[in-house]
Design a protein around this motif. Sequence first.
Motif, short mmCIF file in Angstrom:
data_model
loop_
_atom_site.label_atom_id
_atom_site.label_comp_id
_atom_site.label_asym_id
_atom_site.label_seq_id
_atom_site.Cartn_x
_atom_site.Cartn_y
_atom_site.Cartn_z
N SER A 76 12.25 -5.78 -4.54
CA SER A 76 12.98 -7.08 -3.67
C SER A 76 14.38 -7.86 -3.72
N GLY A 77 13.83 -7.79 -5.03
CA GLY A 77 15.49 -9.10 -5.63
C GLY A 77 14.61 -10.72 -5.69
N ALA A 78 13.44 -10.50 -5.53
CA ALA A 78 13.12 -12.35 -5.25
C ALA A 78 13.23 -12.99 -6.06
N ASP A 79 13.44 -14.49 -6.61
CA ASP A 79 13.61 -14.89 -7.36
C ASP A 79 13.09 -16.20 -7.71
N ALA A 80 11.83 -15.85 -7.42
CA ALA A 80 10.44 -16.38 -7.38
C ALA A 80 9.60 -16.16 -7.11
N VAL A 81 8.53 -16.77 -7.65
CA VAL A 81 6.69 -16.32 -6.98
C VAL A 81 6.18 -17.55 -6.94
N HIS A 82 5.38 -17.32 -5.80
CA HIS A 82 4.41 -17.77 -5.61
C HIS A 82 2.89 -17.36 -5.16
N PRO A 83 1.95 -17.54 -6.03
CA PRO A 83 0.90 -16.85 -6.31
C PRO A 83 -0.34 -17.68 -5.70
N GLY A 84 -0.27 -19.13 -4.99
CA GLY A 84 -1.55 -19.41 -4.15
C GLY A 84 -2.53 -19.32 -4.95
N TYR A 85 -3.76 -19.52 -4.16
CA TYR A 85 -4.89 -19.94 -5.13
C TYR A 85 -5.62 -18.32 -5.13
N GLY A 86 -6.84 -18.52 -5.93
CA GLY A 86 -7.44 -17.16 -6.40
C GLY A 86 -6.38 -16.47 -7.02
N PHE A 87 -6.90 -15.34 -6.89
CA PHE A 87 -6.15 -13.58 -7.29
C PHE A 87 -5.76 -14.02 -8.60
N LEU A 88 -4.03 -13.96 -9.06
CA LEU A 88 -2.86 -13.85 -10.12
C LEU A 88 -2.82 -15.42 -10.32
N SER A 89 -3.29 -16.83 -9.19
CA SER A 89 -2.38 -17.61 -9.69
C SER A 89 -3.43 -18.33 -11.08
N GLU A 90 -4.10 -18.28 -11.65
CA GLU A 90 -4.21 -18.72 -13.14
C GLU A 90 -4.20 -17.63 -14.22
N VAL A 91 -3.54 -16.77 -14.04
CA VAL A 91 -3.43 -16.03 -15.05
C VAL A 91 -2.58 -15.97 -16.00
N ALA A 92 -2.57 -16.87 -17.04
CA ALA A 92 -1.15 -17.01 -18.05
C ALA A 92 -0.12 -15.78 -18.06
N SER A 93 -0.65 -14.58 -18.35
CA SER A 93 0.55 -13.20 -18.97
C SER A 93 0.94 -13.60 -17.86
N PHE A 94 0.19 -12.88 -15.91
CA PHE A 94 1.19 -12.53 -14.58
C PHE A 94 2.32 -13.95 -15.33
#
Length: 301
Positions: A76-94
């Motif tokens: 997509s060429g996105a230059d940022a990621v917003h993880p919201g809550y749940g799912f990958l939001s607290e996964v340090a490796s991601f």
Amino acid sequence: MGKRIEKVLVANRGEIALRVVRTLKEMGIASVAVYAEQDRESQYVSMADEAYLLSGDTYKDTYLNEELMLEILRRSGADAVHPGYGFLSEVASFAEKVAAAGAVWIGPSPKALTDLGDKITARRVATRAKVPPVPGLSESATDIHALFDFAHTHGFPIMMKRTDGGGGHGITIVRNDDELRGFYLNHDSLQGGDLKEYFIERFIDKARHVETQCGRDSHGNFTVYSTRDCTVQRRNQKLIEEAPAPFLDESVIRQLTQYSGNLFEAVDYVGLGTCEFMVTPQNKVYFLEVNPRLQVEHTVS
């Protein structure tokens, strides 16, 4: 001045994805949505500027699939990621992989997620930040003598809590020596149990459970947007939340604000998060935990 963000991958679904997409639209920033097949007709998908299918039948295959999210980040060429809550939001490796890909992680750093994601390490952060945690032992419950010493010093009942617990899970109240001995034997690591995942805390009766909805930016500016009272619970799960928390003494509000700022400062926290405390009838404030993410109940505040 930091580089302006032009396009954000929203690595989530449902209401939180919709609210992030709406906010990005208001800010003039392009949005990239992801969706599993069952979410194809969701409003957040149609409102986003771009949308990519997550092939798979389970959350593990779709919204929890780090490599697939990173592939879409690149495509997509996105230059940022917003993880919201749940799912990958607290996964340090991601969070680490997003940064390694050259994109901005909109949320706490991987180190902050690690330091605050485990309840024992979070207690150690609190102690370092001069924020008093609930009396307990900031180490795994592997020594039965230490457990008995603590219980006899502070008195029963005490709580055995899982280090990775949340949402009211992983809490066992122990009321006497026999129950403590039984808990230890049932969870003994030498017998294949999970004792090392537990630690001990004093059980504080008749206290209020009060949270602070906080934010801190990359320049170190910190604020508490509001307090929340979530004392009304069933089986340690919150039923009612009220913001701001009513009938708090001004001195308690000052303590909550100071302690929350200390905690965020201690881990160089960037983003939104929630600090949780117990407030006793004598207005003593004890640290419980930090939720290093945007929480689902932030809308209450």
